[in-house]
Scaffold this motif. Structure first.
Motif, PDB file in Angstrom:
ATOM      1  N   UNK A  61       0.819  -1.206   0.000  1.00 43.88           N
ATOM      2  CA  UNK A  61       0.000   0.000   0.000  1.00 43.88           C
ATOM      3  C   UNK A  61       0.860   1.268   0.000  1.00 43.88           C
ATOM      4  N   UNK A  62       1.973   1.239   0.701  1.00 46.14           N
ATOM      5  CA  UNK A  62       2.854   2.407   0.745  1.00 46.14           C
ATOM      6  C   UNK A  62       3.383   2.732  -0.655  1.00 46.14           C
ATOM      7  N   UNK A  63       3.804   1.709  -1.390  1.00 51.28           N
ATOM      8  CA  UNK A  63       4.295   1.900  -2.757  1.00 51.28           C
ATOM      9  C   UNK A  63       3.201   2.490  -3.642  1.00 51.28           C
ATOM     10  N   UNK A  64       1.996   1.958  -3.531  1.00 50.33           N
ATOM     11  CA  UNK A  64       0.876   2.442  -4.331  1.00 50.33           C
ATOM     12  C   UNK A  64       0.580   3.901  -4.036  1.00 50.33           C
ATOM     13  N   UNK A  65       0.526   4.259  -2.761  1.00 51.91           N
ATOM     14  CA  UNK A  65       0.205   5.632  -2.389  1.00 51.91           C
ATOM     15  C   UNK A  65       1.305   6.613  -2.810  1.00 51.91           C
ATOM     16  N   UNK A  66       2.552   6.220  -2.679  1.00 48.44           N
ATOM     17  CA  UNK A  66       3.650   7.092  -3.118  1.00 48.44           C
ATOM     18  C   UNK A  66       3.557   7.320  -4.623  1.00 48.44           C
ATOM     19  N   UNK A  67       3.272   6.256  -5.379  1.00 45.81           N
ATOM     20  CA  UNK A  67       3.132   6.394  -6.831  1.00 45.81           C
ATOM     21  C   UNK A  67       1.972   7.321  -7.188  1.00 45.81           C
ATOM     22  N   UNK A  68       0.834   7.152  -6.535  1.00 45.54           N
ATOM     23  CA  UNK A  68      -0.332   7.987  -6.846  1.00 45.54           C
ATOM     24  C   UNK A  68      -0.111   9.447  -6.447  1.00 45.54           C
ATOM     25  N   UNK A  69       0.563   9.662  -5.333  1.00 44.72           N
ATOM     26  CA  UNK A  69       0.888  11.036  -4.911  1.00 44.72           C
ATOM     27  C   UNK A  69       1.845  11.673  -5.910  1.00 44.72           C
ATOM     28  N   UNK A  70       2.853  10.928  -6.348  1.00 47.27           N
ATOM     29  CA  UNK A  70       3.802  11.447  -7.336  1.00 47.27           C
ATOM     30  C   UNK A  70       3.097  11.766  -8.653  1.00 47.27           C
ATOM     31  N   UNK A  71       2.192  10.890  -9.089  1.00 47.27           N
ATOM     32  CA  UNK A  71       1.431  11.149 -10.314  1.00 47.27           C
ATOM     33  C   UNK A  71       0.579  12.408 -10.181  1.00 47.27           C
ATOM     34  N   UNK A  72      -0.052  12.566  -9.034  1.00 47.87           N
ATOM     35  CA  UNK A  72      -0.909  13.728  -8.801  1.00 47.87           C
ATOM     36  C   UNK A  72      -0.094  15.017  -8.774  1.00 47.87           C
ATOM     37  N   UNK A  73       1.026  15.009  -8.069  1.00 41.71           N
ATOM     38  CA  UNK A  73       1.871  16.203  -8.012  1.00 41.71           C
ATOM     39  C   UNK A  73       2.453  16.540  -9.380  1.00 41.71           C
ATOM     40  N   UNK A  74       2.868  15.514 -10.110  1.00 40.22           N
ATOM     41  CA  UNK A  74       3.364  15.739 -11.472  1.00 40.22           C
ATOM     42  C   UNK A  74       2.284  16.317 -12.367  1.00 40.22           C
ATOM     43  N   UNK A  75       1.069  15.789 -12.235  1.00 42.33           N
ATOM     44  CA  UNK A  75      -0.052  16.312 -13.010  1.00 42.33           C
ATOM     45  C   UNK A  75      -0.362  17.755 -12.661  1.00 42.33           C
ATOM     46  N   UNK A  76      -0.280  18.086 -11.370  1.00 41.94           N
ATOM     47  CA  UNK A  76      -0.518  19.474 -10.945  1.00 41.94           C
ATOM     48  C   UNK A  76       0.531  20.420 -11.522  1.00 41.94           C
ATOM     49  N   UNK A  77       1.786  20.010 -11.455  1.00 40.06           N
ATOM     50  CA  UNK A  77       2.869  20.864 -11.967  1.00 40.06           C
ATOM     51  C   UNK A  77       2.758  21.065 -13.471  1.00 40.06           C
TER      52      UNK A  77
END
Length: 92
Positions: A61-77
């Motif tokens: 779950x930690x790996x999944x959440x880190x990936x989704x957070x990174x995707x979201x932040x990248x999308x925001x930027x």
């Protein structure tokens, strides 16, 4: 992946339509596409782990959440950059 989204958007958009599309829509399209890409990737990882016994989700779950957070932040930027770029092009 995120730059691919911008290229896809520009490729599919009719040149004259660019004047009428709001910068907010450009941001929303880019951000949503990036988040969707992350979700689809996580579904692929989960499915591969379950069906084929792979270990793509090494951290669970930690790996999944880190990936989704990174995707979201990248999308925001990238979304903010695309919105800014759209506003600059429109002001010229």
């Amino acid at each position: 992946m995120k730059i691919f989204i911008i290229a896809l958007y520009e490729r599919l958009l009719h040149r004259s339509a660019g004047e009428y599309i709001s910068a907010w829509f450009v941001f929303l399209f880019t951000f949503s596409f990036a988040a969707l890409g992350g979700v689809i990737w996580e579904i692929y990882e989960f499915s591969s782990d379950q069906l084929f016994g792979m270990t793509l989700q090494g951290g669970g779950n930690k790996d999944t959440m880190i990936d989704l957070i990174a995707d979201t932040l990248g999308g925001l930027l990238i979304g903010a950059w695309a919105e800014w770029r759209t506003k600059i092009k429109r002001s010229k």
